[in-house]
Design a protein around this motif. Structure first.
Motif, PDB file in Angstrom:
ATOM      1  N   LEU A   1      -8.321  -3.016  -1.531  1.00 47.87           N
ATOM      2  CA  LEU A   1      -7.578  -1.868  -1.017  1.00 47.87           C
ATOM      3  C   LEU A   1      -8.273  -1.357   0.232  1.00 47.87           C
ATOM      4  O   LEU A   1      -9.471  -1.102   0.208  1.00 47.87           O
ATOM      5  CB  LEU A   1      -7.561  -0.791  -2.102  1.00 47.87           C
ATOM      6  N   LYS A   2      -7.505  -1.266   1.317  1.00 45.51           N
ATOM      7  CA  LYS A   2      -8.081  -0.752   2.573  1.00 45.51           C
ATOM      8  C   LYS A   2      -7.398   0.566   2.929  1.00 45.51           C
ATOM      9  O   LYS A   2      -6.179   0.685   2.820  1.00 45.51           O
ATOM     10  CB  LYS A   2      -7.847  -1.765   3.690  1.00 45.51           C
ATOM     11  N   THR A   3      -8.186   1.537   3.391  1.00 39.76           N
ATOM     12  CA  THR A   3      -7.636   2.814   3.852  1.00 39.76           C
ATOM     13  C   THR A   3      -7.693   2.847   5.372  1.00 39.76           C
ATOM     14  O   THR A   3      -8.730   2.518   5.959  1.00 39.76           O
ATOM     15  CB  THR A   3      -8.455   3.981   3.276  1.00 39.76           C
TER      16      THR A   3
ATOM     17  N   THR B   1      -2.427   8.537   7.598  1.00 40.84           N
ATOM     18  CA  THR B   1      -3.334   7.800   6.698  1.00 40.84           C
ATOM     19  C   THR B   1      -2.513   6.929   5.751  1.00 40.84           C
ATOM     20  O   THR B   1      -1.508   7.379   5.205  1.00 40.84           O
ATOM     21  CB  THR B   1      -4.205   8.770   5.874  1.00 40.84           C
ATOM     22  N   TYR B   2      -2.948   5.712   5.615  1.00 43.07           N
ATOM     23  CA  TYR B   2      -2.229   4.810   4.711  1.00 43.07           C
ATOM     24  C   TYR B   2      -3.184   3.777   4.103  1.00 43.07           C
ATOM     25  O   TYR B   2      -4.315   3.620   4.569  1.00 43.07           O
ATOM     26  CB  TYR B   2      -1.072   4.119   5.437  1.00 43.07           C
ATOM     27  N   THR B   3      -2.722   3.109   3.063  1.00 41.93           N
ATOM     28  CA  THR B   3      -3.530   2.040   2.451  1.00 41.93           C
ATOM     29  C   THR B   3      -2.824   0.700   2.591  1.00 41.93           C
ATOM     30  O   THR B   3      -1.589   0.633   2.665  1.00 41.93           O
ATOM     31  CB  THR B   3      -3.783   2.302   0.949  1.00 41.93           C
TER      32      THR B   3
ATOM     33  N   TRP C   1      -7.082   5.248   8.818  1.00 38.79           N
ATOM     34  CA  TRP C   1      -6.906   6.602   9.383  1.00 38.79           C
ATOM     35  C   TRP C   1      -6.504   6.473  10.838  1.00 38.79           C
ATOM     36  O   TRP C   1      -7.173   5.773  11.598  1.00 38.79           O
ATOM     37  CB  TRP C   1      -8.229   7.374   9.379  1.00 38.79           C
TER      38      TRP C   1
ATOM     39  N   GLY D   1       0.847  -1.190   0.000  1.00 32.93           N
ATOM     40  CA  GLY D   1       0.000   0.000   0.000  1.00 32.93           C
ATOM     41  C   GLY D   1       0.879   1.235   0.000  1.00 32.93           C
ATOM     42  O   GLY D   1       2.062   1.182  -0.333  1.00 32.93           O
ATOM     43  N   GLU D   2       0.278   2.376   0.393  1.00 34.11           N
ATOM     44  CA  GLU D   2       1.060   3.606   0.401  1.00 34.11           C
ATOM     45  C   GLU D   2       0.672   4.462   1.599  1.00 34.11           C
ATOM     46  O   GLU D   2      -0.417   4.294   2.159  1.00 34.11           O
ATOM     47  CB  GLU D   2       0.860   4.370  -0.909  1.00 34.11           C
ATOM     48  N   THR D   3       1.572   5.354   2.001  1.00 29.15           N
ATOM     49  CA  THR D   3       1.181   6.352   3.005  1.00 29.15           C
ATOM     50  C   THR D   3       0.779   7.600   2.242  1.00 29.15           C
ATOM     51  O   THR D   3       1.364   7.930   1.213  1.00 29.15           O
ATOM     52  CB  THR D   3       2.338   6.692   3.957  1.00 29.15           C
TER      53      THR D   3
ATOM     54  N   ARG E   1      -2.892  -3.252   0.824  1.00 29.93           N
ATOM     55  CA  ARG E   1      -3.422  -4.135  -0.212  1.00 29.93           C
ATOM     56  C   ARG E   1      -3.555  -5.530   0.391  1.00 29.93           C
ATOM     57  O   ARG E   1      -2.570  -6.182   0.695  1.00 29.93           O
ATOM     58  CB  ARG E   1      -2.474  -4.170  -1.414  1.00 29.93           C
TER      59      ARG E   1
END
Ligand code: NAD
Length: 487
Positions: free
Chosen positions: A480-482, A143-145, A484, A132-134, A147
């Protein structure tokens, strides 16, 4: 005499939770080169599918279990080990594929199986590269994602490239950490079952790969099942639509790789001899039972006569022969039913007024009762004929002519399918301009049918959606999960 099976093939069972099990019923798998029964295969009932899904669910949901505890790197090594085992058993697997499907051993041994190995190794490499990504949107939050794997995936595969098309789905499904219920086509289950044995040998944990053999009813039970999160399907457009409707009930994710009627466009300025070879390869490779077969050949009028003469001469040299003979390039049609469908289309072509200029008949090879059809070419075809619009899925080419670029682009696109296309020309500008205008998931320029594990493959329009192979396949096997975190 057609070469017989070298050793007796054991009856096929179901692979559920790491164990081989009997199914509720049985069916025969046939050698299309002889019409004889190769062995019996277990037929999975809805109850058997339930057990397979429960096993896959348990293996996925158990966060302390061997599959979920495995690191990405360990998963990658496991997939690599599977590729090694396929390689170590390549001759046996290739022979099984040829016996079950009727394709020339040259294709199974030197094209299908090497690509299975390559695809597995390609996705083994992906296991450690999924992330994922920040996102730096706020000073006051982190906040980040992520996979994450989708969950339990139902993989439904057709008979034309049995183990190869299974590997296109198995590779990314495993790399992303999903668990699997896999159904090979009822005509060609043998290599998938052997692969199941190799998966156990490689150390794939119980429940991660379940194999249920059977026909449409087994497939429907997978599609309906509430315990499955995603369906990846390759097969006909008609069944693809049914699957989409069925999956809507439980809102499963769906990717569909469906049929095709791919235009192969030859301009007068092309290298004609190469284009002839490409056209032959495009339609007669795999007996024409290829989703991306170049089944509509558009030839610029100026070179049509020369081109067709050369094409027919080559087609007539491709005699159907024993699929297990390494020299054979035209094998047996997969089943009696498929052969009958193809022969019916040949009759339709004649009735529609197309000119039969090569082949057109069922032939016997060495006195066998196998399902062989000669390489067949129709000329004087118009785009509205059934043989130019519908997928025949056999060694039948419809040749059409054209006079300019706009006309051929319009004709090529006037078809429900959009899987692939090819353009033959020495003019680079024309090649790229036409490629952009064609509605197709893959366009080949001055070649036909090239594929690689790293390059995405899939359709426009009625040829389906989603892409297999390449990095885009990973998107279809992950959610994809976000996250917070508020400071
Ligand atoms: P098919 O659609 O009849 O069957 C494919 C698979 O689906 C088989 O495993 C079958 O048992 C299962 N099935 C059949 N009915 C089902 C149902 N109602 N619900 C769930 N599963 C069901 O296709 P086929 O005749 O085996 O294969 C030929 C087709 O596959 C052609 O149209 C070809 O173009 C297409 N194909 C597409 C690609 C691609 O990548 N786009 C590749 C190969 C083949």
């Amino acid at each position: 005499m057609i070469t017989a099976t070298r050793s007796k093939i054991s009856p096929g069972r179901l692979l559920i939770d790491g164990q081989w099990a009997q199914g509720a019923g049985k069916f025969d798998t046939i050698n299309p080169a002889t019409g004889e029964v190769l062995t019996q295969i277990a037929e999975a009932s809805p109850g058997d599918v339930d057990r397979a899904v429960e096993a896959a669910r348990r293996a996925f949901d158990d966060r302390a279990g061997p599959w979920r505890k495995m690191s990405a790197s360990e998963r990658g090594r496991l997939i690599w080990r599977l590729a090694d085992l396929v390689e170590a058993n390549i001759d046996e697997l290739a022979e099984l594929e040829t016996l079950d499907n009727g394709k020339p051993i040259f294709e199974s041994r030197y094209v299908d199986l090497p690509m299975v190995i390559d695809v597995l190794r390609y996705f083994a490499g992906w296991a450690t590269k999924i992330h994922g990504e920040t996102v730096n949107a706020f000073e006051t939050a982190f906040t980040y994602t992520l996979r994450e794997p989708v969950g339990v995936v139902g993989l439904i595969v057709p008979w034309n490239f049995p183990l190869l098309l299974a590997s296109w789905k198995l590779g990314p499904a495993l790399a992303c950490g999903n668990t699997i219920v896999l159904k090979p086509a009822e005509q060609t289950p043998l290599t998938t079952l052997r692969f199941g044995e190799l998966a156990i040998e490689a150390g794939v944990p119980a429940g991660v790969l379940n194999i249920v053999t059977g026909g449409p009813e087994t497939g429907k039970a997978i599609v309906r099942h509430a315990g499955i999160d995603k369906i990846a399907f390759t097969g006909s457009t008609a069944v693809g639509k049914e699957i989409m409707r069925g999956a809507a009930e439980t809102l499963k994710r769906v990717t569909l790789e469906l049929g095709g009627k791919s235009p192969n466009i030859v301009f007068a300025d092309a290298d004609i001899d190469n284009a002839v070879k490409g056209a032959i390869n495009g339609i007669f490779y795999g007996k024409g039972e290829v989703c991306n077969a170049g089944s509509r050949l558009f030839i610029e009028s100026k070179v049509q006569d020369e081109f067709l003469d050369k094409l027919v001469a080559r087609a007539q040299k491709m005699k159907p022969a024993d699929p297990l003979d390494p020299k054979t390039r035209m094998g047996a049609i997969v089943s009696h039913a498929q052969m009958q469908d193809v022969l019916d289309y040949i009759e339709t072509g004649k009735k529609e007024g197309a000119r039969l200029i090569a082949g057109g008949r069922r032939v016997s090879v060495d006195g066998s009762r196998g399902f062989f059809i000669e390489p067949t070419i129709f000329s004087s075809v118009t785009n509205d004929m059934k043989i130019a619009q519908e997928e025949i899925f056999g060694p039948v080419l419809a040749a059409l002519s054209f006079d300019d670029i706009d006309q051929v682009v319009e004709l090529a696109n006037r078809n429900p399918y959009g899987l692939a296309a090819a353009v033959w020309t020495r003019d680079v500008k024309k090649a790229h301009s036409v490629s952009r205008q064609l509605k197709a998931g893959t366009v080949w320029i001055n070649t036909y049918g090239l594929m690689d594990a790293a390059l995405p493959f899939g359709g426009y329009k009625s040829s389906g959606f989603g892409r297999e192979l390449g990095m885009h396949a990973i998107e279809h096997y992950t959610e994809l999960k976000t996250v917070w975190l508020n400071f």
